[in-house]
Enzyme design. Sequence first.
Site, short mmCIF file in Angstrom:
data_model
loop_
_atom_site.label_atom_id
_atom_site.label_comp_id
_atom_site.label_asym_id
_atom_site.label_seq_id
_atom_site.Cartn_x
_atom_site.Cartn_y
_atom_site.Cartn_z
N CYS A 1 0.82 -1.12 -0.14
CA CYS A 1 0.05 0.12 -0.05
C CYS A 1 0.78 1.34 -0.26
CB CYS A 1 -0.86 0.10 1.24
SG CYS A 1 -1.79 -1.41 1.35
N HIS B 1 -3.49 7.37 2.96
CA HIS B 1 -3.88 6.10 2.32
C HIS B 1 -5.12 5.61 3.15
CE1 HIS B 1 -4.11 1.79 1.63
NE2 HIS B 1 -3.61 1.45 2.43
N ASN C 1 -10.00 -0.03 0.51
CA ASN C 1 -8.42 0.02 0.58
C ASN C 1 -7.99 -0.58 -0.86
OD1 ASN C 1 -5.74 -0.56 0.58
ND2 ASN C 1 -5.81 -1.38 2.91
O1 UT7 Z 1 -3.45 -1.17 3.89
C1 UT7 Z 1 -2.84 -1.93 4.58
C2 UT7 Z 1 -3.02 -1.89 5.93
N1 UT7 Z 1 -4.21 -2.54 6.46
C3 UT7 Z 1 -4.87 -2.09 7.36
O2 UT7 Z 1 -4.62 -0.84 7.71
C4 UT7 Z 1 -5.67 -2.68 8.44
C5 UT7 Z 1 -5.75 -2.31 9.89
N2 UT7 Z 1 -6.51 -2.97 10.41
C6 UT7 Z 1 -7.81 -2.77 10.51
O3 UT7 Z 1 -8.42 -1.98 9.92
C7 UT7 Z 1 -8.79 -3.26 11.50
O4 UT7 Z 1 -7.96 -3.89 12.36
C8 UT7 Z 1 -9.61 -4.28 10.75
C9 UT7 Z 1 -10.92 -3.37 10.22
C10 UT7 Z 1 -9.16 -5.18 9.97
C11 UT7 Z 1 -10.42 -4.86 11.92
O5 UT7 Z 1 -11.13 -4.09 12.94
P1 UT7 Z 1 -10.87 -4.58 14.46
O6 UT7 Z 1 -11.81 -3.42 15.18
O7 UT7 Z 1 -9.30 -4.46 14.67
O8 UT7 Z 1 -11.62 -5.99 14.68
P2 UT7 Z 1 -11.06 -7.26 14.99
O9 UT7 Z 1 -10.20 -7.75 14.09
O10 UT7 Z 1 -10.42 -7.18 16.50
O11 UT7 Z 1 -12.33 -8.32 15.05
C12 UT7 Z 1 -13.39 -7.89 16.06
C13 UT7 Z 1 -14.60 -8.82 15.77
C14 UT7 Z 1 -13.99 -10.18 15.69
O12 UT7 Z 1 -14.98 -11.15 16.62
P3 UT7 Z 1 -14.94 -11.78 17.95
O13 UT7 Z 1 -13.74 -12.73 17.92
O14 UT7 Z 1 -14.71 -10.31 18.77
O15 UT7 Z 1 -16.09 -12.54 18.14
C15 UT7 Z 1 -14.10 -10.72 14.47
O16 UT7 Z 1 -14.19 -11.96 13.99
O17 UT7 Z 1 -15.19 -8.53 14.80
C16 UT7 Z 1 -15.12 -9.70 13.87
N3 UT7 Z 1 -15.05 -9.54 12.48
C17 UT7 Z 1 -16.23 -9.38 11.65
N4 UT7 Z 1 -17.64 -9.32 11.84
C18 UT7 Z 1 -18.33 -9.20 10.97
C19 UT7 Z 1 -13.93 -9.59 11.73
N5 UT7 Z 1 -14.28 -9.33 10.31
C20 UT7 Z 1 -15.72 -9.18 10.38
C21 UT7 Z 1 -16.55 -8.73 9.50
N6 UT7 Z 1 -18.02 -8.89 9.61
N7 UT7 Z 1 -16.42 -8.54 8.01
#
Ligand code: UT7
Length: 322
Positions: free
Chosen positions: A112, A249, A279
């Site tokens: 990215c 970004h 993204n």
């Molecule tokens: O360009 C490259 C760089 N990439 C990035 O900048 C990405 C950086 N990271 C992020 O933007 C965030 O970490 C994400 C958007 C990827 C995830 O958000 P988060 O607030 O960190 O969520 P998480 O991964 O901690 O997941 C929280 C919960 C989990 O469920 P449990 O374990 O708490 O029951 C996930 O399984 O949300 C669940 N989850 C979803 N639920 C519904 C993860 N993805 C989804 C989804 N829909 N698509």
Amino acid sequence: MIYTKIIGTGSYVPKKMMTNDDLKEFVDTNDEWIYSRTGIKERHIVTDEETVDLAEKASLIAIEDAGIKPEDIDLVIVATVTPDNYFPGVSQLLQARLNLREVMTFDVNAACSGFLYVLNIADKMIKSGAYDTALIIGAETLTRLTDWRDRNTCVLFGDAAGAMIITKSDTNNIKDVICGSRGDVDDLLICKNVGIKDPVVNAVGMQDHIHMKGSEVFKFATRILPKTVNDLLDRNNMVLDDLDYIVAHQANERIISKAAKDLKFSMDKMFLNISHYGNTSAASVPLAIDQAIKSNYLKKGDKFITVAFGGGLTWGGALIEL
Ligand code: UT7
């Protein structure tokens, strides 16, 4: 002294659009989760187009915008992690499509952050006096590498290309570009797909997908984004108030708003288009800059920092006066 400036921009996204509701057909997700956690509402995805197709369309717009002829271009660099072949690169495919001269063309892989890397390289190559006019591009079809069964990643990405023409100049418009990387944390965001190990035994290779430790990448992003902005300001004896805008970004709106809060910079001055595109990796920054200029959000004379972070891990930032 040779300086550099931007003389044209262009961007392109594929026609097919996928909303958050459309994603419910593939994975257990919903609009509320995606929008509140990322700011994304929809993204554009390729069907039969390849990365070079997106790059070509964005480049033609940038060339027209710059008011130059294709034969004026003497350097082409494409940032992509989704090339259509191992070789030839997207840059060579593009050279043929655009009927360019027999100039140097190459691809750069910095995920990215790729567009900041190609901007840095082209800027320095022109400032060295060796080149006059560069076509630089971020073009990605990341949805071709996405695991559509993995809700942690498939809701995030979209496809796009952004192009920019930069030339040598008497005025100092591209003031500074910096880049960095940390290969020791490569496993936070990775897509292993470099041929088959022991090909005599494993005749059929498995195509890998993107894997991401989202919350760790989030922490990295929210730290490196303000740090890169402050590093650029310090290097150029400037303060935040000297900046009109930041074009970051578009990975997650929460990353951008956390960075604005930590920097104490108004969110109104942080360009946002993530809701429509998701993204788009290396295309994200040039797509955002093109849209910011064409919508008159960024105007002649404005000073802005553009900043990106991504797989590698990599990052980069540029201080630009339009
Ligand atoms: O360009 C490259 C760089 N990439 C990035 O900048 C990405 C950086 N990271 C992020 O933007 C965030 O970490 C994400 C958007 C990827 C995830 O958000 P988060 O607030 O960190 O969520 P998480 O991964 O901690 O997941 C929280 C919960 C989990 O469920 P449990 O374990 O708490 O029951 C996930 O399984 O949300 C669940 N989850 C979803 N639920 C519904 C993860 N993805 C989804 C989804 N829909 N698509």
